[in-house]
Design a protein around this motif. Structure first.
Motif, PDB file in Angstrom:
ATOM      1  N   ALA A  79       0.994  -1.113  -0.052  1.00 42.81           N
ATOM      2  CA  ALA A  79      -0.036   0.135   0.069  1.00 42.81           C
ATOM      3  C   ALA A  79       0.980   1.265  -0.059  1.00 42.81           C
ATOM      4  O   ALA A  79       1.901   1.314   0.678  1.00 42.81           O
ATOM      5  CB  ALA A  79      -0.911  -0.032   1.074  1.00 42.81           C
ATOM      6  N   PRO A  80       0.610   2.325  -0.631  1.00 49.93           N
ATOM      7  CA  PRO A  80       1.343   3.489  -0.743  1.00 49.93           C
ATOM      8  C   PRO A  80       1.720   4.040   0.710  1.00 49.93           C
ATOM      9  O   PRO A  80       0.615   4.272   1.562  1.00 49.93           O
ATOM     10  CB  PRO A  80       0.306   4.575  -1.580  1.00 49.93           C
ATOM     11  CG  PRO A  80      -0.472   3.646  -2.102  1.00 49.93           C
ATOM     12  CD  PRO A  80      -0.678   2.414  -1.474  1.00 49.93           C
ATOM     13  N   GLY A  81       2.912   4.244   1.004  1.00 47.58           N
ATOM     14  CA  GLY A  81       3.287   4.864   2.181  1.00 47.58           C
ATOM     15  C   GLY A  81       3.363   3.745   3.325  1.00 47.58           C
ATOM     16  O   GLY A  81       3.468   3.980   4.676  1.00 47.58           O
ATOM     17  N   ALA A  82       2.905   2.780   3.113  1.00 50.26           N
ATOM     18  CA  ALA A  82       2.880   1.451   4.406  1.00 50.26           C
ATOM     19  C   ALA A  82       4.395   1.117   4.891  1.00 50.26           C
ATOM     20  O   ALA A  82       5.396   1.210   3.794  1.00 50.26           O
ATOM     21  CB  ALA A  82       2.418   0.211   3.901  1.00 50.26           C
ATOM     22  N   VAL A  83       4.494   0.958   5.913  1.00 47.75           N
ATOM     23  CA  VAL A  83       5.872   0.648   6.649  1.00 47.75           C
ATOM     24  C   VAL A  83       5.651  -0.329   7.772  1.00 47.75           C
ATOM     25  O   VAL A  83       4.561  -0.249   8.324  1.00 47.75           O
ATOM     26  CB  VAL A  83       6.443   1.960   7.332  1.00 47.75           C
ATOM     27  CG1 VAL A  83       6.779   3.150   6.131  1.00 47.75           C
ATOM     28  CG2 VAL A  83       5.547   2.530   8.416  1.00 47.75           C
ATOM     29  N   PRO A  84       6.786  -0.884   7.982  1.00 50.03           N
ATOM     30  CA  PRO A  84       6.705  -1.902   9.172  1.00 50.03           C
ATOM     31  C   PRO A  84       6.591  -1.043  10.583  1.00 50.03           C
ATOM     32  O   PRO A  84       7.011   0.090  10.593  1.00 50.03           O
ATOM     33  CB  PRO A  84       8.132  -2.603   9.453  1.00 50.03           C
ATOM     34  CG  PRO A  84       8.697  -2.345   7.778  1.00 50.03           C
ATOM     35  CD  PRO A  84       7.905  -1.020   7.345  1.00 50.03           C
ATOM     36  N   LEU A  89       7.843  -3.361  16.599  1.00 49.23           N
ATOM     37  CA  LEU A  89       6.444  -4.247  16.378  1.00 49.23           C
ATOM     38  C   LEU A  89       6.429  -4.891  15.083  1.00 49.23           C
ATOM     39  O   LEU A  89       5.897  -5.676  14.732  1.00 49.23           O
ATOM     40  CB  LEU A  89       5.188  -3.475  16.541  1.00 49.23           C
ATOM     41  CG  LEU A  89       5.066  -3.010  17.945  1.00 49.23           C
ATOM     42  CD1 LEU A  89       4.132  -1.780  18.010  1.00 49.23           C
ATOM     43  CD2 LEU A  89       4.819  -4.140  18.682  1.00 49.23           C
ATOM     44  N   GLY A  90       7.322  -4.034  14.020  1.00 54.09           N
ATOM     45  CA  GLY A  90       7.347  -4.467  12.546  1.00 54.09           C
ATOM     46  C   GLY A  90       7.857  -5.889  12.359  1.00 54.09           C
ATOM     47  O   GLY A  90       7.427  -6.753  11.691  1.00 54.09           O
ATOM     48  N   ARG A  91       8.708  -6.214  13.280  1.00 55.95           N
ATOM     49  CA  ARG A  91       9.542  -7.763  12.980  1.00 55.95           C
ATOM     50  C   ARG A  91       8.446  -8.868  13.680  1.00 55.95           C
ATOM     51  O   ARG A  91       8.748  -9.653  13.334  1.00 55.95           O
ATOM     52  CB  ARG A  91      10.680  -7.696  14.009  1.00 55.95           C
ATOM     53  CG  ARG A  91      11.709  -6.947  13.593  1.00 55.95           C
ATOM     54  CD  ARG A  91      13.170  -7.187  14.577  1.00 55.95           C
ATOM     55  NE  ARG A  91      12.930  -6.897  15.779  1.00 55.95           N
ATOM     56  CZ  ARG A  91      13.223  -5.530  16.306  1.00 55.95           C
ATOM     57  NH1 ARG A  91      13.697  -4.937  15.559  1.00 55.95           N
ATOM     58  NH2 ARG A  91      13.148  -5.345  17.385  1.00 55.95           N
ATOM     59  N   ALA A  92       7.456  -8.317  14.379  1.00 57.30           N
ATOM     60  CA  ALA A  92       6.193  -9.334  14.668  1.00 57.30           C
ATOM     61  C   ALA A  92       5.222  -9.359  13.774  1.00 57.30           C
ATOM     62  O   ALA A  92       4.184  -9.931  14.024  1.00 57.30           O
ATOM     63  CB  ALA A  92       5.788  -8.841  16.245  1.00 57.30           C
ATOM     64  N   GLY A  93       5.421  -8.549  12.544  1.00 49.83           N
ATOM     65  CA  GLY A  93       4.288  -8.597  11.591  1.00 49.83           C
ATOM     66  C   GLY A  93       3.253  -7.400  11.585  1.00 49.83           C
ATOM     67  O   GLY A  93       2.364  -7.255  10.680  1.00 49.83           O
TER      68      GLY A  93
END
Length: 133
Positions: A79-84, A89-93
């Motif tokens: 999605a446009p602009g989506a980031v972990p 928390l990004g490492r957990a999905g």
């Protein structure tokens, strides 16, 4: 961000909030002064207004969900602009998706992701109630 994009993002955010609150055992809380929806005292969706997105200034509202299914996670990340999501928390999905960007996911897709996040976080008995409902 222009006013039309902000209104569009706000409308998507509100639809996602309403959907999340309809899920079994879900309730809204306001840690850090921002809206989150929890089940069993655990957050399954963050509904930030945007100003907390690091380094983005006047950014659009965002939805943050936990997507452990690799296909759904990859779709959200496209999605446009989506980031972990930050703070590890990004490492957990966890994925943060801006809502006012051109090409941002529509409310229906966002609600699908919210339901997946709920299923990951909620106790089995509440997921069973969702499936039975």
């Amino acid at each position: 961000m222009d006013e039309r994009a902000k209104r569009r993002g706000d409308a998507r955010r509100e639809r996602v909030r309403e959907f999340a609150l309809e899920l079994p055992g879900a309730y809204e809380d306001f840690p850090w002064g921002e809206s989150v929806v929890k089940v069993n005292r655990k957050i399954f969706v963050f509904l930030f207004l945007g100003h907390l997105v690091a380094g983005q200034g006047d950014s659009p509202p965002t939805v943050t969900v936990k997507l452990t299914d690799p296909e759904a996670h990859a779709h959200a990340m496209s999605a446009p602009g989506a980031v972990p999501t930050g703070y590890g928390l990004g490492r957990a999905g966890w994925v943060t998706v801006p809502l006012g960007e051109p090409g941002a996911p529509d409310a229906e897709l966002l609600c699908d992701w919210v339901e997946e996040s709920y299923r990951t976080i909620a106790p089995r008995r509440l997921v069973a109630r969702l499936d039975a409902g």
